[in-house]
Design a protein around this motif. Structure first.
Motif, PDB file in Angstrom:
ATOM      1  N   PHE A  83      28.633  25.323  44.153  1.00  0.00           N
ATOM      2  CA  PHE A  83      28.337  26.313  43.111  1.00  0.00           C
ATOM      3  C   PHE A  83      29.494  26.416  42.111  1.00  0.00           C
ATOM      4  O   PHE A  83      29.283  26.502  40.900  1.00  0.00           O
ATOM      5  N   ARG A  84      30.707  26.400  42.640  1.00  0.00           N
ATOM      6  CA  ARG A  84      31.861  26.502  41.734  1.00  0.00           C
ATOM      7  C   ARG A  84      31.951  25.287  40.820  1.00  0.00           C
ATOM      8  O   ARG A  84      32.214  25.415  39.628  1.00  0.00           O
TER       9      ARG A  84
ATOM     10  N   LYS B 180      35.969  33.659  40.062  1.00  0.00           N
ATOM     11  CA  LYS B 180      36.774  34.521  40.944  1.00  0.00           C
ATOM     12  C   LYS B 180      35.907  35.119  42.044  1.00  0.00           C
ATOM     13  O   LYS B 180      36.327  35.212  43.195  1.00  0.00           O
ATOM     14  N   GLU B 181      34.698  35.533  41.700  1.00  0.00           N
ATOM     15  CA  GLU B 181      33.783  36.085  42.706  1.00  0.00           C
ATOM     16  C   GLU B 181      33.459  35.031  43.778  1.00  0.00           C
ATOM     17  O   GLU B 181      33.454  35.324  44.970  1.00  0.00           O
ATOM     18  N   LEU B 182      33.175  33.815  43.315  1.00  0.00           N
ATOM     19  CA  LEU B 182      32.884  32.735  44.264  1.00  0.00           C
ATOM     20  C   LEU B 182      34.110  32.396  45.119  1.00  0.00           C
ATOM     21  O   LEU B 182      33.973  32.103  46.309  1.00  0.00           O
TER      22      LEU B 182
ATOM     23  N   GLY C  64      33.902  35.083  30.947  1.00  0.00           N
ATOM     24  CA  GLY C  64      32.730  35.388  31.769  1.00  0.00           C
ATOM     25  C   GLY C  64      32.576  34.399  32.919  1.00  0.00           C
ATOM     26  O   GLY C  64      32.301  34.784  34.063  1.00  0.00           O
ATOM     27  N   TYR C  65      32.774  33.130  32.604  1.00  0.00           N
ATOM     28  CA  TYR C  65      32.684  32.101  33.644  1.00  0.00           C
ATOM     29  C   TYR C  65      33.833  32.221  34.653  1.00  0.00           C
ATOM     30  O   TYR C  65      33.652  32.017  35.855  1.00  0.00           O
ATOM     31  N   VAL C  66      35.013  32.548  34.171  1.00  0.00           N
ATOM     32  CA  VAL C  66      36.163  32.692  35.057  1.00  0.00           C
ATOM     33  C   VAL C  66      35.952  33.859  36.023  1.00  0.00           C
ATOM     34  O   VAL C  66      36.311  33.778  37.205  1.00  0.00           O
TER      35      VAL C  66
END
Length: 189
Positions: free
Chosen positions: A164-165, A132-134, A126-128
């Motif tokens: 944010f990342r 990827k979106e960021l 979920g975090y990955v």
């Protein structure tokens, strides 16, 4: 022995009183007309082809010159910019390169410290996905940076994206630690 040539020609022309035979000039012009009309007709055909070839050559050179002198901004669309050609924060200024390198190194370091197990894989995935979106958003901002040039809004957005990342990776580490603590505390009970 040496004589002036002018004097020699003057004396020679006085001695000769020859005249051309009657009709000689008319026969000569008739023979001339019989020989040259064939070449004149072919000359007209070739001159038309020469004009046509000149026009085609002129059009080709004009198009080639237009393509050569056309500015790259007219031929390259912003969506077709290759990643290798993109400027990043580091290309804008050395201090921004330090910021970018710091955040990217920190993100990679923290991700390398994460211990993935079958139990925490779903949480990690979920975090990955969010990372990827960021990352995709970062690439879009980089394209905007190249298209519009460096401006304060784009540079701030790029730096905030890196923040944010890094925060997301730190939260992932905390959640995984909590998850592992909960799993270990349940096993010990």
């Amino acid at each position: 022995m040496a004589q002036d040539l002018r004097n020699l020609f003057e004396e020679d022309s006085k001695d000769q009183q020859t005249k051309m035979s009657e009709g000689h000039e008319a026969r000569f012009l008739e023979k001339l007309e019989n020989e040259f009309p064939k070449e004149r007709k072919s000359t007209h055909r070739f001159s038309f082809l020469n004009i046509a070839a000149s026009v085609v050559l002129l059009l080709g050179l004009s198009y080639g010159g237009y393509q050569y002198f056309q500015t790259p901004s007219e031929t390259v669309e912003p969506t077709k910019i290759v990643d290798a050609e993109l400027k990043s924060l580091g290309d804008v200024s050395p201090s921004l390169k330090k910021v970018e390198d710091y955040y990217l190194a920190s993100i990679n370091l923290e991700l390398s410290k994460v211990q993935l197990t079958p139990e925490n894989k779903e949480l990690f995935d979920g975090y990955v996905e969010r990372l990827k979106e960021l990352n995709d958003e970062y690439k879009a901002l980089t394209i905007e940076l190249n298209t519009n040039g460096p401006n304060e809004a784009t540079l701030d957005a790029l730096i905030n994206n890196l923040k944010f990342r890094l925060n997301l990776v730190m939260r992932l580490k905390e959640k995984l630690k909590e998850f592992n603590d909960d799993v270990f505390s349940e096993e010990s009970v």
